[in-house]
Design a protein around this motif. Structure first.
Motif, PDB file in Angstrom:
ATOM      1  N   GLU A 187      20.094 -33.075 -12.073  1.00  0.00           N
ATOM      2  CA  GLU A 187      21.124 -32.401 -12.862  1.00  0.00           C
ATOM      3  C   GLU A 187      20.772 -32.398 -14.344  1.00  0.00           C
ATOM      4  OE1 GLU A 187      25.182 -33.272 -10.337  1.00  0.00           O
ATOM      5  OE2 GLU A 187      24.215 -34.976 -11.321  1.00  0.00           O
ATOM      6  N   VAL A 188      20.275 -33.530 -14.843  1.00  0.00           N
ATOM      7  CA  VAL A 188      19.888 -33.619 -16.255  1.00  0.00           C
ATOM      8  C   VAL A 188      18.760 -32.635 -16.540  1.00  0.00           C
ATOM      9  CG1 VAL A 188      18.904 -35.126 -18.035  1.00  0.00           C
ATOM     10  CG2 VAL A 188      20.651 -36.014 -16.478  1.00  0.00           C
ATOM     11  N   ARG A 189      17.748 -32.630 -15.688  1.00  0.00           N
ATOM     12  CA  ARG A 189      16.601 -31.743 -15.885  1.00  0.00           C
ATOM     13  C   ARG A 189      17.004 -30.279 -15.813  1.00  0.00           C
ATOM     14  NH1 ARG A 189      11.330 -34.624 -13.107  1.00  0.00           N
ATOM     15  NH2 ARG A 189      11.668 -36.682 -14.043  1.00  0.00           N
ATOM     16  N   LYS A 190      17.904 -29.957 -14.910  1.00  0.00           N
ATOM     17  CA  LYS A 190      18.326 -28.562 -14.754  1.00  0.00           C
ATOM     18  C   LYS A 190      18.977 -28.037 -16.026  1.00  0.00           C
ATOM     19  CE  LYS A 190      21.210 -25.562 -11.909  1.00  0.00           C
ATOM     20  NZ  LYS A 190      22.141 -25.478 -10.782  1.00  0.00           N
ATOM     21  N   ARG A 191      19.873 -28.809 -16.627  1.00  0.00           N
ATOM     22  CA  ARG A 191      20.532 -28.298 -17.846  1.00  0.00           C
ATOM     23  C   ARG A 191      19.581 -28.299 -19.038  1.00  0.00           C
ATOM     24  NH1 ARG A 191      22.891 -32.742 -20.714  1.00  0.00           N
ATOM     25  NH2 ARG A 191      23.247 -34.557 -19.387  1.00  0.00           N
ATOM     26  N   GLY A 192      18.667 -29.267 -19.081  1.00  0.00           N
ATOM     27  CA  GLY A 192      17.673 -29.273 -20.152  1.00  0.00           C
ATOM     28  C   GLY A 192      16.733 -28.088 -20.067  1.00  0.00           C
ATOM     29  N   LEU A 193      16.245 -27.801 -18.878  1.00  0.00           N
ATOM     30  CA  LEU A 193      15.358 -26.644 -18.693  1.00  0.00           C
ATOM     31  C   LEU A 193      16.081 -25.339 -18.975  1.00  0.00           C
ATOM     32  CD1 LEU A 193      13.286 -27.687 -15.556  1.00  0.00           C
ATOM     33  CD2 LEU A 193      12.541 -27.600 -17.944  1.00  0.00           C
ATOM     34  N   SER A 194      17.362 -25.285 -18.656  1.00  0.00           N
ATOM     35  CA  SER A 194      18.156 -24.101 -18.964  1.00  0.00           C
ATOM     36  C   SER A 194      18.146 -23.826 -20.472  1.00  0.00           C
ATOM     37  CB  SER A 194      19.590 -24.292 -18.463  1.00  0.00           C
ATOM     38  OG  SER A 194      20.442 -23.291 -18.957  1.00  0.00           O
ATOM     39  N   ALA A 195      18.327 -24.870 -21.258  1.00  0.00           N
ATOM     40  CA  ALA A 195      18.306 -24.712 -22.715  1.00  0.00           C
ATOM     41  C   ALA A 195      16.929 -24.261 -23.190  1.00  0.00           C
ATOM     42  CB  ALA A 195      18.712 -26.019 -23.392  1.00  0.00           C
TER      43      ALA A 195
END
Length: 192
Positions: free
Chosen positions: A118-126
């Motif tokens: 979940e952390v990686r998904k939102r970071g990659l989104s940014a």
């Protein structure tokens, strides 16, 4: 494109060894001094940053503001995707408390702890948004230790996993659609 990754300055909870997560704790005086030290370092180096962006949590945003003002570059609107990992019921606890209550695998058993995925998904989104929105700008990103560790592990899998100190500074360069580390977990500006 370059992205600089900076962990926010120290807070009283950092000093006490309490896990903060998304609890909105302010910088303490040491954290403010740390931010000033990095800002001074960057002001003496060749100018490479076009803007600063941060998490919307006050410890990261205050760090970013100090740097942006010293470098005289824009402070973009904060982005909640850059927030620290949500640690659920663990927030505010010290390591001994966590181990006593949930054991050494507390991340897996305590309620509400945000997963690595979940952390990686939102970071990659940014990051993917920045590649589209700011392809010709170099962004200095001020965020949080666990969040930054997950992003670095995702985009630079060959990096040695290191504890990211408060006000650590890393630089990633986008080449051939891959991120390459130029500087990793540097704290030389704090060694005065």
């Amino acid at each position: 494109m370059l992205i600089g990754l900076v962990r926010h300055g120290k807070t009283d909870w950092n000093k006490d060894g309490r896990i903060q997560g998304q609890t909105d704790i302010p910088l303490n005086q040491e954290g403010i001094s740390q931010a000033i030290s990095l800002a001074e370092r960057l002001s003496r180096e060749a100018r490479i940053w076009d803007a600063v962006i941060s998490s919307d949590l006050q410890r990261a945003n205050a760090t970013a503001k100090i740097i942006a003002e010293r470098l005289n570059i824009p402070l973009l609107d904060s982005d909640p995707r850059l927030r620290e990992r949500f640690f659920g019921e663990v927030e505010g606890t010290k390591e001994q408390e966590r181990h006593e209550r949930w054991g050494t695998n507390w991340r897996e058993v305590a309620d509400g702890v945000e997963s690595n995925e979940e952390v990686r998904k939102r970071g990659l989104s940014a990051i993917n948004d920045w590649k589209t929105t700011f392809p010709d700008r170099n962004l200095l990103v001020v965020s949080h230790g666990s969040f930054l560790a997950q992003i670095l592990a995702e985009v630079c899998s060959d990096l040695e996993d290191q504890y990211l100190s408060n006000l650590s500074y890393s630089i990633l360069e986008l080449r051939d659609d891959s991120w390459h580390p130029q500087l990793y977990n540097c704290t030389i500006h704090l060694q005065t």
